[in-house]
Design a protein around this motif. Sequence first.
Motif, PDB file in Angstrom:
ATOM      1  N   TYR A  65      24.474 -19.219   5.133  1.00 37.96           N
ATOM      2  CA  TYR A  65      24.061 -18.876   6.491  1.00 37.96           C
ATOM      3  C   TYR A  65      23.629 -20.128   7.256  1.00 37.96           C
ATOM      4  N   GLY A 101      22.911 -22.640  10.075  1.00 35.81           N
ATOM      5  CA  GLY A 101      22.569 -22.467  11.488  1.00 35.81           C
ATOM      6  C   GLY A 101      21.632 -21.312  11.752  1.00 35.81           C
ATOM      7  N   ARG A 102      21.294 -20.531  10.745  1.00 33.16           N
ATOM      8  CA  ARG A 102      20.364 -19.415  10.916  1.00 33.16           C
ATOM      9  C   ARG A 102      19.107 -19.702  10.109  1.00 33.16           C
ATOM     10  N   GLN A 103      17.981 -19.291  10.626  1.00 35.52           N
ATOM     11  CA  GLN A 103      16.711 -19.518   9.948  1.00 35.52           C
ATOM     12  C   GLN A 103      16.359 -18.294   9.104  1.00 35.52           C
ATOM     13  N   ILE A 104      16.185 -18.522   7.815  1.00 33.59           N
ATOM     14  CA  ILE A 104      15.842 -17.443   6.904  1.00 33.59           C
ATOM     15  C   ILE A 104      14.321 -17.313   6.866  1.00 33.59           C
ATOM     16  N   HIS A 144      16.585 -11.896   5.199  1.00 31.62           N
ATOM     17  CA  HIS A 144      15.978 -11.464   6.461  1.00 31.62           C
ATOM     18  C   HIS A 144      15.820 -12.717   7.331  1.00 31.62           C
ATOM     19  N   PHE A 145      16.423 -12.683   8.501  1.00 27.52           N
ATOM     20  CA  PHE A 145      16.434 -13.857   9.374  1.00 27.52           C
ATOM     21  C   PHE A 145      15.273 -13.828  10.351  1.00 27.52           C
ATOM     22  N   LYS A 146      14.822 -15.021  10.742  1.00 23.01           N
ATOM     23  CA  LYS A 146      13.806 -15.155  11.790  1.00 23.01           C
ATOM     24  C   LYS A 146      14.479 -14.917  13.136  1.00 23.01           C
ATOM     25  N   ASP A 147      13.712 -14.397  14.075  1.00 24.88           N
ATOM     26  CA  ASP A 147      14.213 -14.250  15.434  1.00 24.88           C
ATOM     27  C   ASP A 147      14.390 -15.635  16.036  1.00 24.88           C
ATOM     28  N   MET A 148      15.481 -15.803  16.738  1.00 24.29           N
ATOM     29  CA  MET A 148      15.748 -17.094  17.371  1.00 24.29           C
ATOM     30  C   MET A 148      15.713 -16.923  18.881  1.00 24.29           C
TER      31      MET A 148
END
Length: 87
Positions: free
Chosen positions: A26, A28-31, A48-52
């Motif tokens: 993943y 580019g996405r913050q876990i 589960h990703f953090k809201d960006m």
Amino acid sequence: MKINVIGGEMDRREIDEYIKYAGQKYVGRQIGELDIIIDGEYVDLQVHFKDMDFQRAYRSADYLVNTMDKLNDAKQKEFSEKERHKV
């Protein structure tokens, strides 16, 4: 990042490998949280990703840009003269 090991115990080195795997999968996405679920011989990962923050995209002709700096002077002028719709 919060790590949850569910259904058993796991060596720290193995946990680090699953973290590395999720990070590569993943890009580019913050876990925000990673659930490692042990089910016998199998392991399931729930990420589960953090809201960006939302980034504005500007549509120019048939392509999208995320900053006005990438547009030429004529397109920048066209965007500045456009009527904005109220949200």
